[in-house]
Design a protein around this motif. Structure first.
Motif, PDB file in Angstrom:
ATOM      1  N   LEU A  31     -35.989   9.072 -60.213  1.00 30.85           N
ATOM      2  CA  LEU A  31     -36.404   8.041 -61.157  1.00 30.85           C
ATOM      3  C   LEU A  31     -37.219   6.983 -60.434  1.00 30.85           C
ATOM      4  CD1 LEU A  31     -33.086   7.383 -63.127  1.00 30.85           C
ATOM      5  CD2 LEU A  31     -34.990   8.852 -63.775  1.00 30.85           C
ATOM      6  N   LEU A  33     -38.502   3.089 -61.092  1.00 28.83           N
ATOM      7  CA  LEU A  33     -38.287   1.930 -61.947  1.00 28.83           C
ATOM      8  C   LEU A  33     -39.323   0.865 -61.603  1.00 28.83           C
ATOM      9  CD1 LEU A  33     -34.402   1.680 -61.691  1.00 28.83           C
ATOM     10  CD2 LEU A  33     -35.758   2.894 -63.383  1.00 28.83           C
ATOM     11  N   THR A  43     -34.325  -4.043 -66.445  1.00 29.63           N
ATOM     12  CA  THR A  43     -34.792  -2.679 -66.221  1.00 29.63           C
ATOM     13  C   THR A  43     -33.613  -1.752 -65.933  1.00 29.63           C
ATOM     14  OG1 THR A  43     -36.880  -3.535 -65.361  1.00 29.63           O
ATOM     15  CG2 THR A  43     -36.341  -1.255 -64.825  1.00 29.63           C
ATOM     16  N   ALA A  47     -32.438   1.634 -67.803  1.00 29.40           N
ATOM     17  CA  ALA A  47     -32.322   2.874 -67.025  1.00 29.40           C
ATOM     18  C   ALA A  47     -30.934   3.489 -67.186  1.00 29.40           C
ATOM     19  CB  ALA A  47     -32.621   2.594 -65.552  1.00 29.40           C
ATOM     20  N   LYS A  51     -29.935   7.062 -68.792  1.00 35.99           N
ATOM     21  CA  LYS A  51     -29.125   7.986 -68.003  1.00 35.99           C
ATOM     22  C   LYS A  51     -27.946   8.500 -68.825  1.00 35.99           C
ATOM     23  CE  LYS A  51     -26.565   8.240 -63.676  1.00 35.99           C
ATOM     24  NZ  LYS A  51     -25.242   8.492 -64.203  1.00 35.99           N
TER      25      LYS A  51
END
Length: 61
Positions: A31, A33, A43, A47, A51
């Motif tokens: 990932l 970011l 953020t 995320a 997930k």
């Protein structure tokens, strides 16, 4: 595993961004970011929601 700021690694390819590898079953997912105009904390919230959604999707397969 929850994604936290302490687990992130600076991404040298993209300025002000981070990277992490998370595992879903036997798959490793990289990932990236990039907080853009929000905080890293905001953020991370997004995320982690993504997930969890991905984990639920994987369980249905």
């Amino acid at each position: 595993m929850k994604i936290t700021k302490e687990k992130l690694e600076k991404d040298s390819d993209i300025e002000d961004s981070y990277k992490i590898t998370v595992q879903f079953n036997t798959k490793n997912i990289d990932l990236r970011l990039d907080p853009d105009d929000v905080t890293i904390e905001e953020t991370l919230i997004l995320a982690n929601k993504i997930k969890v959604d991905f984990e639920l999707y994987e369980k249905k397969q």
